[in-house]
Design a protein around this motif. Sequence first.
Motif, PDB file in Angstrom:
ATOM      1  N   GLN A 117       0.817  -1.213   0.000  1.00 27.67           N
ATOM      2  CA  GLN A 117       0.000   0.000   0.000  1.00 27.67           C
ATOM      3  C   GLN A 117       0.849   1.262   0.000  1.00 27.67           C
ATOM      4  O   GLN A 117       0.465   2.273  -0.580  1.00 27.67           O
ATOM      5  N   TYR A 120       1.946   1.477  -3.672  1.00 28.12           N
ATOM      6  CA  TYR A 120       0.853   1.671  -4.630  1.00 28.12           C
ATOM      7  C   TYR A 120      -0.408   2.113  -3.877  1.00 28.12           C
ATOM      8  O   TYR A 120      -1.387   1.365  -3.753  1.00 28.12           O
ATOM      9  N   SER A 122      -2.819   3.964  -4.616  1.00 28.37           N
ATOM     10  CA  SER A 122      -4.060   4.111  -5.389  1.00 28.37           C
ATOM     11  C   SER A 122      -4.767   2.785  -5.627  1.00 28.37           C
ATOM     12  O   SER A 122      -5.901   2.773  -6.112  1.00 28.37           O
ATOM     13  N   GLU A 124      -6.608  -0.334  -4.230  1.00 27.34           N
ATOM     14  CA  GLU A 124      -7.291  -0.915  -3.070  1.00 27.34           C
ATOM     15  C   GLU A 124      -7.250  -2.439  -3.182  1.00 27.34           C
ATOM     16  O   GLU A 124      -7.532  -3.001  -4.236  1.00 27.34           O
ATOM     17  N   LYS A 283      -3.135  -3.388 -12.209  1.00 26.14           N
ATOM     18  CA  LYS A 283      -3.212  -3.726 -10.790  1.00 26.14           C
ATOM     19  C   LYS A 283      -2.737  -5.161 -10.547  1.00 26.14           C
ATOM     20  O   LYS A 283      -2.066  -5.445  -9.550  1.00 26.14           O
TER      21      LYS A 283
END
Length: 303
Positions: A117, A120, A122, A124, A283
């Motif tokens: 987190q 990255y 952004s 979730e 992602k």
Amino acid sequence: MARRIPPLNPLRVFEVVARTQNLTLAAQELHVSQSAVSRQIATLESYLGVELFRRERHGVTLTRAGQGYAAEIVPAFDAVANATAKLLRSTSQGALRVRTYTTFAAKWLIPRLPDFQQQYPSIEVRIDNATPDVDFDRDPADVAIQFGDGRWARMAADHLFDDEIEPVCTPAYLDQHRGKRNKLEPLLQHRLLVSHYRRRDWDDWLALAGLEAAAQRTERMSFNSSVLTWQAALDGLGIAIGQSAMLEAELASGRLVRPFARPLRREMAYYLVRPRTQRESRKVGVFRDWLLDTVAREAGRGD
């Protein structure tokens, strides 16, 4: 009666020309030459036996038949484009959905997630805990972490680490139950703590160590997860089979010890799995890279 569907490439060219009303603009959108556009339109008209465009000095205009056809075909291509965009958004946008076991999530993944987190912020991450193997067609998951031999149909698998197991207990339990002259076999004669989903762990390890006879009549207390089994060991209820990778913090702090110091490395391992044919979104790509880098870094630190 079989449905009659024209050749799709000429139909696609017709849709663009009908929408733009311009051969040059259509050629630019399709990344082909203007003559190639004209040939495709001629192919479609030949197939249908109907003139769709009137060739005029300053370009083309739809005939009455072409107007009626375009009124049906253009919305159909819009529907295809919208459906495709919706499908791609569902797999590339939104939270990263990770499916794995409760034990892996609690003892390995979650303690390391703050690092992901931080790198990255952004993205979730949503964790779904489940025991059965993932079915990406059925389950709402982008990736999964599974235990097995690495061979799953229609999935790409990245090896994370092998399954290494051995008995663990608290230092106090070791002091209380080991025999004279630090003999360790008495530890196996009080209570063995067993995880429901890993019921064979004790038998496999005892066979490796040649200690089946020492634990033949020992009481076994079962729990429905490894997390609860290890908590029972931490609370002094008995001795459990630990997974080295999952108990790194407890072993490093000395809350748990490995009295026999004789690990069993099995053929099964933990893998990151994802659909083989699905386009890999950003992602998924960054999570995979981070996970493999974390595993490699920690393995190097342990050498």
